[in-house]
Write a protein that holds these residues in place. Structure first.
Motif: not given
Length: 717
Positions: A96-99, A106-107, A116-129
């Protein structure tokens, strides 16, 4: 002027075939893996059905990024990531693939164990740091799929290809083995940076990045230290064979520094998971990242170039400190990401499931073109009051803060955090307020070659006078309305009035100019430019009212009231069925996406009958993959289709546009990061890829249309 550093942290990939797995919401042309900045941008070129272990990851240009991964189960080794070819390993099978907006999961089945292979690229728009940190995660977790216990270990490496697009360059590397294990890779000659961003028909760069300030370049792959972890650096086939054959690495370092392609040095970690049963293991977290210091040089008064650093430096004195915090933050970062993903999914699904899929694919790509920066005070301390955000015009011109790229992306900033939009506009406004830019109209960009925001003191930037004046006025008012912050319009009133004066003189009968769609060529009397121009004038009328300047408020409004009937007279076809592409060209038409700003701002310059007319017309001219941009060609732009969808007066035509973009995004005809310029007849992609304008796909986003009857079916509250 300081030292530029590049830090990047990576993991793994493999080979391909036709999609045989479950995909949610669909199989995109290219799957975002580690996408946090213009230089940390790793994608799986999936095409019609390439699994995670069917191809090497790629930089957004298509250049290879060596990133390999194995899982060893009861002595048998399986490849789950990348395309390594080493005897003794077989391919795991993708289930499987889920985005989502922040994750690609990916599983893979490796015999009796699923990983389970999880690529996480955080999006943190309200935390500038947190948003400024150019790092990404890879999390690996295993579970038995046959009810029995199995002995499992996992492996990952990166190659020196992450350092440079020129494989002939020599690289150095080091390994540090404290609480956090780190492989650091860098070019031997730090005066050469090859960032894979020449014409996108090339697989890699053959010329260095044009920088006129000092820098350094380093890449890292990182893992928490423990008794279960081993490491190794060396030739790719040697290091990988070591894991395949024994399940552990040798804890040795290759000190024969050499060219990227000379026996292909790789930098690897292995982790023994022990006995794995039907309860999933605690994830093993790898971290990848890319840091530069200074990141940008920016022109200030008197033609002085100011070095600017990524914002996170205001909180960390060293990269190891940053790495430690980022690695330790994974669990809470995942929770924040899941909450963000759920909110975006909920909001977008209120329009349609197809819309939600397009939006989810667009978020990381849009944010992956951005860098938040700050400067230093005279005493060397960080000036946290001086925040500017820079945007790279990826894959087209490579310009810095291109106004007509910020504009189509604008909806994603309004949706996530309007202050980010302010920080994009500030650099442009501050530069032009110094008086160094000689033209009477708004500048096209801040510099021809990212990351050099060195301005255009000769005034020789790409001339889009009507386009950019209108864009700057519309975005300035839009930000002010959404944020209730009058600082931009107060501080830069003179510039805004100057640009409005240009629109007053030129918008009614547009000269032979190019618009943002410069690839379509220049054209006189463009209806869409006239529309943008009068909305820009009305925007300044509203701004003047906000500032208590009632004379200009009335004057600009009266001009708009005179211009609009004339524009509609010039631009409406004689049969009254549509607006024309340009005045007097009866058989022509185009996407009147600039009407979107009228609804965005609540200026109501154009009557509802115009929106009804355009809605009815577009339903008659749609092709298999959407409505063409205009009658000169059959191609279109996905961002402008989304803007046009947002102003349609019935949901049927609105969804026609949305479904066209979805169909294109999911058609499997390409294997590159989502391109916004494509053919409506067959879904073929044109040159653009990975551009931040896909932020415009959020044009139907919640709660930022002012006094607009279409709000009834906008998503969100």
């Amino acid at each position: 002027m300081g030292l530029m550093k590049f830090f990047s942290l990576i993991i793994l990939t493999l080979t391909a075939s036709a999609a045989s797995w479950n995909a949610t919401p669909f199989n995109p042309a290219s799957v975002p893996l580690a996408v946090r900045s213009p230089y940390l941008s790793a994608w799986l070129p999936q095409g019609a059905g390439t699994p995670l272990n069917g191809a090497w990851p790629q930089f957004w240009t298509g250049s290879t990024l060596g990133w390999a991964g194995y899982i060893r189960v009861d002595g048998a080794t399986y490849t789950f990531l990348g395309g390594p070819v080493v005897a003794g390993a077989e391919l795991a099978i993708q289930k499987s693939l889920e985005f989502t907006s922040t994750q690609s999961v990916f599983v893979m089945t490796a015999g009796p164990v699923d990983i389970d292979v999880n690529f996480l690229s955080p999006v943190e728009p309200t935390d500038l740091l947190k948003q400024s940190i150019p790092f990404s995660y890879l999390a690996l977790s295993a579970v038995s799929n046959d009810g029995r216990s199995h002995t499992v270990s996992v492996y990952t490496d990166i190659s020196a290809e992450w350092v440079s697009g020129d494989d002939s360059l020599t690289v150095n590397w080091t390994t540090s083995t404290g609480n956090i294990l780190t492989h650091q890779v860098m070019l031997e000659n730090q005066e050469l940076v090859y960032p894979r961003e020449q014409p996108i028909t090339l697989l890699r760069m053959s010329a260095p990045l044009s920088l006129s300030f000092p820098y350094r370049a380093d890449f890292f792959i990182i893992l928490h230290q423990s008794s279960s972890v081993t490491y190794q650096t060396g030739q790719d086939i040697v290091v990988r064979a070591q894991f395949i054959n024994s399940g552990v690495l040798a804890n040795t370092e290759d000190t024969n520094f050499r060219a990227v392609s000379d026996n292909w040095p790789v930098f690897a970690f292995a982790h023994d998971l022990g006995a794995v049963s039907t309860t999933a293991t605690v994830p093993v977290i790898y971290t990848v990242g890319h840091v530069r210091d200074p990141a940008i040089q920016y022109i200030v008064a008197n033609d002085v170039y100011q070095p600017r650093s990524i914002y996170f430096w205001s909180a960390y004195s060293s990269v190891p400190d940053l790495i430690s915090d980022f690695v330790g933050d994974y669990s809470t970062a995942l929770g924040r990401a899941q909450a963000f993903d759920q909110q975006v999914q909920s909001d977008a699904s209120a329009i349609s499931s197809n819309y939600a899929g397009v939006v989810a694919l667009s978020v990381r790509q849009a944010f992956g073109a951005l860098e938040l920066t700050l400067s230093k005070n005279s005493d060397g301390s960080w000036n946290t009051d001086d925040i500017l955000m820079f945007l790279k015009e990826i894959s087209s011109d490579g310009n810095v803060n291109t106004v007509d790229v910020i504009m189509p992306a604008w909806p994603i900033f309004l949706y996530t955090n309007p202050t980010l939009g302010k920080y994009l506009l500030l650099g442009l406004l501050e530069y032009q307020a110094t008086g160094q830019y000689p033209n009477a109209w708004a500048a096209h960009d801040l510099g021809s070659s990212y990351p050099n925001a060195t301005g255009h003191n000769a005034g020789n930037d790409e001339a889009m006078p009507l386009e950019e004046c209108g864009n700057m006025l519309i975005m300035a008012l839009s930000y002010t309305q959404k944020s209730n912050d009058n600082s931009l319009i107060t501080q830069y009133t003179d510039l805004l009035n100057q640009w409005t004066g240009y629109l007053v003189a030129e918008a009614l009968i547009p000269a032979n100019q190019i618009s943002t769609d410069d690839f379509a060529g220049a054209l006189a009397n463009q209806t869409n430019l006239a529309i943008k121009g009068v909305i820009g004038i009305q925007a300044m009328s509203v701004i003047s009212g906000m500032l208590g300047d009632t004379a200009n408020q009335r004057n600009y409004s009266s001009i708009v009231q005179r211009y609009v009937p004339q524009i509609l007279n010039y631009a409406t076809s004689s049969d009254g069925l549509h607006l024309t592409l340009n005045y007097g060209n009866e058989s022509s038409w185009g996407l009147s996406y600039n009407l979107y700003a009228d609804k965005l701002l609540g200026t109501n310059v154009f009557p509802e009958s115009v929106y009804d007319m355009q809605t009815a017309w577009y339903a008659t001219v749609v092709n298999a993959y959407g409505v063409p941009l205009d009658t000169r060609h059959t191609y279109t732009k996905s961002d402008w289709e989304s803007w046009t969808a947002a102003i349609m007066t019935n949901t049927t035509t609105r969804d026609m546009f949305i479904d066209s973009v979805y169909k294109y995004a999911a058609d499997g005809e390409s294997n590159q990061p989502l391109g916004d310029w494509y053919e409506t007849l067959n879904g073929a992609v044109y040159e653009f890829r990975a551009r931040p304008v896909v932020g415009g796909h959020l044009a139907l986003s919640k709660a930022y249309f002012v006094n607009c009857r279409f709000i009834a079916y906008r998503f969100g509250n």
